[in-house]
Design a protein around this motif. Structure first.
Motif, PDB file in Angstrom:
ATOM      1  N   ARG A   1      29.113  46.638  35.008  1.00 16.24           N
ATOM      2  CA  ARG A   1      29.221  45.210  35.226  1.00 16.24           C
ATOM      3  C   ARG A   1      29.034  44.475  33.905  1.00 16.24           C
ATOM      4  NH1 ARG A   1      27.897  42.100  40.064  1.00 16.24           N
ATOM      5  NH2 ARG A   1      27.994  39.927  39.372  1.00 16.24           N
ATOM      6  N   SER A   2      29.878  43.483  33.695  1.00 16.50           N
ATOM      7  CA  SER A   2      29.768  42.696  32.471  1.00 16.50           C
ATOM      8  C   SER A   2      28.545  41.801  32.534  1.00 16.50           C
ATOM      9  CB  SER A   2      31.025  41.858  32.284  1.00 16.50           C
ATOM     10  OG  SER A   2      30.794  40.841  31.337  1.00 16.50           O
ATOM     11  N   GLU A   3      28.066  41.511  31.385  1.00 16.46           N
ATOM     12  CA  GLU A   3      26.895  40.648  31.315  1.00 16.46           C
ATOM     13  C   GLU A   3      27.268  39.176  31.433  1.00 16.46           C
ATOM     14  OE1 GLU A   3      23.422  41.392  30.834  1.00 16.46           O
ATOM     15  OE2 GLU A   3      24.258  43.269  31.609  1.00 16.46           O
ATOM     16  N   SER A   4      28.582  38.854  31.346  1.00 14.70           N
ATOM     17  CA  SER A   4      28.995  37.452  31.365  1.00 14.70           C
ATOM     18  C   SER A   4      28.734  36.827  32.736  1.00 14.70           C
ATOM     19  CB  SER A   4      30.472  37.330  31.003  1.00 14.70           C
ATOM     20  OG  SER A   4      31.209  38.180  31.853  1.00 14.70           O
ATOM     21  N   THR A   5      28.814  35.518  32.787  1.00 21.16           N
ATOM     22  CA  THR A   5      28.470  34.805  34.029  1.00 21.16           C
ATOM     23  C   THR A   5      29.507  35.050  35.112  1.00 21.16           C
ATOM     24  OG1 THR A   5      29.493  32.893  32.969  1.00 21.16           O
ATOM     25  CG2 THR A   5      27.080  32.961  33.013  1.00 21.16           C
ATOM     26  N   GLU A   6      30.796  35.116  34.728  1.00 24.02           N
ATOM     27  CA  GLU A   6      31.828  35.371  35.768  1.00 24.02           C
ATOM     28  C   GLU A   6      31.695  36.811  36.225  1.00 24.02           C
ATOM     29  OE1 GLU A   6      35.594  34.889  33.864  1.00 24.02           O
ATOM     30  OE2 GLU A   6      35.059  36.211  32.215  1.00 24.02           O
TER      31      GLU A   6
ATOM     32  N   GLU B   1      26.440  40.510  22.165  1.00 27.84           N
ATOM     33  CA  GLU B   1      25.660  40.443  23.388  1.00 27.84           C
ATOM     34  C   GLU B   1      26.008  41.595  24.326  1.00 27.84           C
ATOM     35  OE1 GLU B   1      24.833  37.100  26.787  1.00 27.84           O
ATOM     36  OE2 GLU B   1      25.770  36.542  24.899  1.00 27.84           O
ATOM     37  N   GLU B   2      27.298  41.822  24.456  1.00 28.67           N
ATOM     38  CA  GLU B   2      27.723  42.904  25.349  1.00 28.67           C
ATOM     39  C   GLU B   2      27.330  44.256  24.786  1.00 28.67           C
ATOM     40  OE1 GLU B   2      31.461  41.334  27.966  1.00 28.67           O
ATOM     41  OE2 GLU B   2      31.829  42.300  26.036  1.00 28.67           O
TER      42      GLU B   2
END
Lengths: 357, 331, 295
Positions: B279-284, B320-321
Motif C-alpha cells: 500500500r502506498s503511503e500517499s493519502t489517496e 517519503e515512499e
C-alpha cells in the motif's frame, strides 16, 4: 601513542586516588610507635641516681594525658574525667615556666615569671595573680643532697613494698628512653599492677608516666610528652602582661597551682603503708545526716568535697557502718553515712578494714 | 553480527560528493566502521558502516530511537563505541578528537545553554572554548553569528525567556561560530516555524556552497530531500540504506503506482503474479507494484481480476515512499 | 568480539598517521576567565556570597546584644566580646562546620552534573576543551567559590568586628591571654583563610568526583551533606575512636589554634595533610571518570 594517553591518564588518576587513600592510612598510624631503641643496660639504682643528678634544662614540649581512671568529670577540672587532654609546657630550666591548657573552646595559661605566678582563663577572661615569694620552685632541690645516696635511699625505702627494675626501653616523643618499672610487692593488696616511668636516656628526665591497673592492658593513666625539644626558649614566654580590658584578681596565697585547698580542721589519717595505703578523712562540710544535696550556694565546687557524692557509687554496709562505694580503675572510695571518707588504690575490702579501725 | 543492508537495496558505497568541496583535505569527512553501541541491555546502534564524503550534505533519516543521535555522538567522540571505530576529518575518534573537533561544529540533542545568561553571554562562553578563535575576535564572531541565525535582536535577553525556535537558533549559532569543515546538526528544525526552517535550509545551502560537509539528522523527510546530496537511513539501530540522493531515488523507481479503491484485491493479484506490492503511503488509496510483470500486462491482469484501476503511473518515488518502504520491510 | 573490535580500531588507526603537531587548544587563561565569569554570574553564587557576608554580622550583633547582659560569656563566642579580631576566625570556624562545605558542594554540583543536565557539557567537549583541561577548569571554578566565600566571611568579620564589637585598640587578645598587634592579627586571619580554603578544596574535590558520576546536581549536594552528617555521627561514637584520623571533619576545629599564642601548628598541619589526601582522592576519581565519561 595518542591512543594510549587516555588510558594512561586514567591509570595515573586511579593511581593517585589509591595513593591518597594509602596516604590517609599512613597519616592515621600513630607516630612514635617505633621499635624499642637499643640502649646500654643500666641498673635501677644508677638510673635513679642519674635522674637525681640531672640538671634542669630549658625545653618546650607538649604533654598528653590519656585518662581512663573512670572518674566523673568535675566542673572546673575537665581533665579529671576520662579522655585525652594536652598541655603545652615551656621551661627556662631555672624555675620560670609556662603551661598552656588548651580546650576546644578556650585555653588556660599559667605563667611563672620568677616573682609572680599568673593564671589566665579565657572562658572568664580573668587573670589571677599570685606572689611567688616564699614559694620554692616546683622542683625540690635535689642537688642539696648527694644524688647517689638519695637514690639509693629512695630505692631502699621503696624496696620494702615494691619491686623496682629497669624493663627495656621505649621511644617517647621521638627520644630513646629507659623504662623504669615499679610494681607492688606480692603482699601488697592494691588495684594497681605497675607504674612505668620512661626516662630519657640522654637527659635523664622523666618523659612519661604510665599507671597500669590489674585486669587491663590499657593504661589507666598515661601522662607523657608527645613532643619535646631542649634548648633555650623565647624570653617572652616567661612573662605575662594582662591583656587590656581584663580584670586582674589578686590571688590568695599561692598553693601548688591548681590543687584545691584542703579544708581546715580536716586532717586525714593514714592507715597502712606502701601500695595499700588508705586515707581516711572527715567529710568536709554538712551534717552526717545530711543526705540531701550539699548546699548549692557553697562556692567550693572545685573541691572534691563540693561534688555531690550521694549521686555516685553503690550503697555498701558492714561492721564499720554504711555508705556508698565508688570504684574506678585504680582507686576505691567509700563515703560513709556518718561523714567519713576512705580512699586508696585498693580493693573495697581494704577500705572497710581501715574504716573499722 | 548482521551488518548488511536489506537485499532489496544496494548499499553502494557513496560516490565522492558534489562538485564543490571535494578539494578540502581528506576525501572522507566522517567514517564509521562497524560501529556498535550498547547501553546496558539495549543495543542502540549495531554494525554501522558509513562514509560521508567531503563536501556532501548527508541527511540522516530515521524514526525516533533509530540510533541517529547515538551515531552522531560516537562520530563526535562524545560516546565511546562498544565496538568498531569512528573517524572524523581523517582522525580516529575519540583518540584524536582534539585534532578534528576544532573544525567541527555541532548541535547535538537540542541546544544546551545556561538560562541565567543572555544569548550573547552564552555564545561568548562557547566561543572562549573554541581553539581556532583568537581572543580578540570573540566579540565580533559572536555578533556576526547571532546576525546570521537571526537572533541579533534577542541577543541580550536571558536564554530563560527564549522560545523553542530561538533556542534552536542559538544552538545553530554555537555550531557556526567559527568557519567549519564539518557541521553536524541533530534535528536542527525542531521547534522552528516555517521561516526558521527556511533559514536553516538557507544556512545549510551556504555551508554546502562554501565547501563544508554537513550531516543533518531529521525525521522530516521533505527537509532532507530539499537540502541533501546524500542520505543515510537508520532503522532500529542499523543502517538500512545509504547513497547519494539521485541514485537512491532512481533505485526506488522500478515500479508503478496503481490508484484504485480495491487496494487489497490489487495487492493480492499482483503478489500472485510474482510482484512485490504494498500500500502506498500517499493519502489517496493506491498500491505500489515492483518487480512484477511489465505494465500493460499487469494492468490487464488487474482489470481481469475486477480491480477498478483509476490511474496507473510510473512510480515517481520520493524520499517519503522510499523511507516508508525501507522501514516497513525491516520493521 | 573484543579481538575484532581491537583489529578494526587498529586498522582505523593504521590508516591515519599520528599527528605530529599538538592539537590546538583555546588558551587556558581564557577558559579560566570564562569559567570565573560563569560562576560569578550564577545568581545562586551571588546569593550564597551574600549569606556568607552576613554570618559574621549576625554573630557580631548577637555578641553585642549579649554583651549588655552582665556576666562573662563562655567559650569562643565569649572570646569575641570586645575583641573584634576574633570574630572573623570564629565565624570561619563555625561556617566550616556546615555552610562552607555546602556552598562548595553546590559549586561542584553545578560544575559537572549541572552542566550535564543543561546539555552544556557536550558543548564544551566538542569545542573541544580537552577532558583533562575541563577538569582543571571546573576545579578552578570550585576553588574560586571556596576562596570567595571564605574571604567574604573574613573581610566582613573584620569589618563587623570593628564596627559592632570594637577591637581592643586594634589588637587581638589570644585565647592564651597574650596580646597581638594589628599586623600579627591580620596574619592570623589570613592563615585561617588559607587553611580553611585548603579544607574546602578537599570537600570540593570529593564533591567534583561525585558530580562526575551523576547528572543530578542534587545528588552531589545530598551526598556531601550526608557525608558531613555521617562523619559527625562517627566521630561522636567513642567505640569508633580509631576512625578519627581518617575523617576529614575531625580536624576542623584546628582553625581556632590561630587564636592561641604561640600558635600550635600541629593541628592545622595534620588536618591540611589529611585534606591533601582527600583532595588527591577526589581529583584522581574525577579525572579517571571524566577521561571516559559520555556526554
Amino acid at each position: 601513542m595518542v591512543k594510549r594517553t587516555g588510558n594512561a591518564g586514567r591509570n595515573v588518576a586511579a593511581g593517585l586516588a589509591v595513593a591518597c587513600v594509602v596516604g590517609l592510612g599512613l597519616l592515621a598510624v600513630p607516630s612514635g610507635a617505633g621499635a624499642a631503641p637499643e640502649l646500654p643496660p643500666i641498673s635501677a639504682e644508677d638510673l635513679l641516681a642519674s635522674v637525681a643528678k640531672a640538671k634542669p634544662e630549658a625545653f618546650n614540649g607538649t604533654v598528653g594525658l590519656e585518662n581512663a581512671l573512670g572518674l566523673p568529670a568535675l566542673p572546673n577540672l575537665p581533665q579529671a574525667g576520662n579522655g585525652d587532654s594536652t598541655a603545652r609546657i615551656w621551661s627556662d630550666g631555672a624555675g620560670r615556666g609556662r603551661v598552656q591548657l588548651p580546650s576546644p573552646q578556650g585555653e588556660r595559661t599559667l605563667v611563672s615569671d620568677g616573682t609572680t605566678f599568673w593564671a589566665w582563663d579565657s572562658s572568664t577572661r580573668t587573670v589571677t595573680k599570685h606572689s611567688e615569694s616564699g614559694h620554692p620552685g616546683a622542683k625540690p632541690d635535689v642537688n642539696a643532697t648527694d644524688p647517689t645516696g638519695a637514690a639509693t635511699e629512695a630505692i631502699n625505702r621503696l624496696r620494702s613494698t615494691s619491686q623496682i627494675r629497669v624493663d627495656g626501653t621505649a621511644e617517647v616523643a621521638g627520644r630513646p628512653a629507659y623504662e623504669l618499672v615499679l610494681a607492688p610487692a606480692a603482699q601488697e593488696r592494691t588495684l594497681l599492677r605497675e607504674v612505668r616511668i620512661a626516662i630519657d636516656s640522654e637527659k635523664r628526665v622523666p618523659l612519661r608516666l604510665t599507671v597500669l591497673s590489674n585486669g587491663s592492658n590499657d593504661p589507666a593513666l598515661q601522662l607523657g610528652f608527645t613532643d619535646l625539644s631542649f634548648g633555650p626558649q623565647d624570653e617572652k614566654l616567661f612573662t605575662f602582661t594582662p591583656p587590656p580590658g581584663t580584670k586582674v584578681e589578686e590571688g590568695e596565697k599561692h598553693d601548688q597551682g591548681q590543687r584545691p585547698q584542703r579544708p581546715e580542721g580536716v586532717e586525714p589519717t593514714i592507715v597502712g603503708d606502701g601500695w595499700d595505703t588508705v586515707l581516711v578523712a572527715k567529710r568536709p562540710e554538712g551534717a552526717p545526716a545530711d543526705k540531701d544535696q550539699p548546699d548549692k550556694n557553697q562556692p567550693d565546687k572545685d573541691r572534691p568535697g563540693g561534688v555531690d557524692l550521694n549521686a555516685l557509687g553503690t550503697p555498701v554496709s558492714g561492721a564499720w557502718g554504711s555508705g556508698r562505694l565508688i570504684t574506678t580503675a585504680v582507686a576505691s572510695v567509700i563515703v560513709t553515712d556518718d561523714g567519713r571518707i576512705a580512699m586508696g588504690a585498693v580493693p573495697e575490702q581494704v577500705l572497710t578494714e581501715a574504716l573499722a579501725k | 553480527m548482521t551488518t548488511s543492508s536489506p537485499a532489496t537495496f544496494s548499499s553502494a558505497t557513496l560516490a565522492p560528493g558534489g562538485s564543490a568541496g571535494s578539494a578540502v583535505g581528506a576525501p572522507v569527512a566522517a567514517r564509521a566502521i562497524g560501529l556498535r553501541k550498547v547501553f546496558g541491555r539495549t543495543v542502540a546502534v549495531e554494525g554501522i558502516d558509513l562514509e560521508v564524503p567531503s563536501g556532501a550534505v548527508l541527511g540522516m533519516l530515521g524514526p525516533n530511537g533509530s540510533g541517529k543521535t547515538t551515531l552522531i555522538r560516537m562520530l563526535l567522540g562524545l560516546t565511546r563505541p562498544t565496538a568498531g571505530a569512528a573517524e572524523l576529518l581523517g582522525h580516529p575518534v575519540p583518540e584524536q578528537a582534539a585534532w578534528a573537533l576544532p573544525q567541527v561544529g555541532a548541535l547535538v540533542e537540542g541546544p544546551g545553554f545556561h538560562p541565567f545568561l543572555s544569548g550573547r553571554e552564552n555564545l561568548c562562553r562557547v566561543a572562549a572554548a573554541e581553539p581556532l578563535l583568537a581572543s580578540s575576535e570573540i566579540a565580533n564572531a559572536v555578533g556576526a553569528v547571532l546576525k546570521r541565525v537571526g537572533l541579533a535582536d534577542a541577543a541580550d535577553r536571558r536564554y530563560r525567556g527564549y522560545s523553542l525556535g530561538m533556542k534552536q537558533r542559538l544552538g545553530l549559532a554555537a555550531a557556526l561560530i567559527v568557519p567549519r569543515r564539518l557541521v553536524v546538526l541533530d534535528e536542527p528544525t525542531n521547534g522552528l516555524d516555517p521561516a526558521g526552517t527556511r533559514d536553516v535550509r538557507r544556512i545549510i545551502g551556504e555551508l554546502h556552497e562554501g565547501g563544508a560537509t554537513v550531516i543533518v539528522s531529521s525525521h522530516l523527510l521533505a527537509e532532507v530531500e530539499a537540502t541533501c546530496t546524500h542520505v543515510a537511513v537508520l532503522q532500529a539501530g542499523t543502517l538500512v540504506a545509504t547513497g547519494d540522493l539521485p541514485s537512491l531515488l532512481e533505485a526506488g523507481t522500478s515500479g508503478m503506482v496503481v490508484v484504485t479503491p480495491d487496494v487489497e484485491l490489487t495487492i493480492r493479484t499482483m503478489r500472485e503474479a510474482g510482484a512485490t506490492a504494498y500500500r502506498s503511503e500517499s493519502t489517496e488509496p493506491a498500491v505500489v507494484v515492483k518487480d512484477g510483470p511489465p505494465a500493460p500486462e499487469a494492468i490487464s491482469l488487474l482489470v481481469r481480476a475486477g480491480v477498478s484501476v483509476h490511474e496507473a503511473r510510473r512510480s515517481r518515488a520520493n524520499l517519503e515512499e522510499l523511507f516508508a518502504r525501507l522501514t516497513e520491510e525491516t520493521g | 568480539m573484543t579481538a575484532m573490535t581491537e583489529s578494526t580500531r587498529a586498522a582505523a588507526l593504521a590508516r591515519t598517521t599520528v599527528p605530529t603537531a599538538a592539537p590546538r587548544h583555546a588558551p587556558m587563561g581564557r577558559l579560566l576567565a570564562a569559567e570565573a565569569r560563569w560562576v560569578l554570574r550564577r545568581p545562586r553564587t551571588l546569593v550564597m556570597l551574600g549569606v556568607f557576608a552576613l554570618v559574621p554580622v549576625l554573630i557580631a550583633i548577637g555578641v553585642a546584644v549579649a554583651d549588655d547582659t552582665p556576666g562573662p560569656g563562655s567559650g569562643l563566642i565569649g572570646a569575641i566580646a570586645g575583641n573584634g579580631f576574633v570574630l572573623p576566625i570564629v565565624s570561619m570556624t563555625m561556617a566550616l562546620g556546615l555552610l562552607l562545605p555546602l556552598a562548595v558542594a553546590m559549586a561542584a554540583a553545578d560544575a559537572i552534573a549541572g552542566e550535564t543536565a543543561h546539555g552544556t557539557l557536550r558543548g564544551l567537549l566538542v569545542a573541544p576543551v580537552g577532558r583533562l583541561r575541563l577538569v582543571g577548569m571546573k576545579a578552578f571554578g570550585v576553588l574560586l567559590v571556596a576562596t570567595l566565600a571564605t574571604t567574604a566571611i573574613a573581610v566582613m568579620g573584620l569589618l563587623a568586628g570593628f564596627a559592632v564589637i570594637g577591637g581592643a585598640d586594634g589588637q587581638l587578645i589570644t585565647l592564651s591571654g597574650t596580646t597581638l598587634g594589628l599586623g600579627e592579627a591580620l596574619a592570623r586571619v589570613a592563615l585561617v583563610v588559607v587553611w580553611t580554603v585548603g579544607q574546602l578544596a578537599a570537600v570540593g574535590a570529593v564533591a567534583l568526583a561525585i558530580s562526575a558520576y551523576t547528572e543530578h546536581p542534587l545528588v552531589v549536594l545530598a551526598s556531601v551533606l550526608g557525608g558531613l552528617i555521617v562523619f559527625g555521627v562517627l566521630s561522636a561514637i567513642p567505640a569508633l575512636d580509631w576512625l578519627q584520623p581518617y575523617l576529614l571533619t575531625s580536624g576542623w576545629t584546628a582553625g581556632v589554634d590561630a587564636l592561641r599564642d604561640p600558635t600550635p601548628y600541629g593541628g592545622m598541619i595534620e588536618s591540611s595533610l589529611r585534606a591533601l589526601c582527600y583532595l588527591g582522592l577526589g581529583a584522581g576519581v574525577t579525572v579517571h571518570r571524566m577521561l571516559r565519561r559520555d556526554a
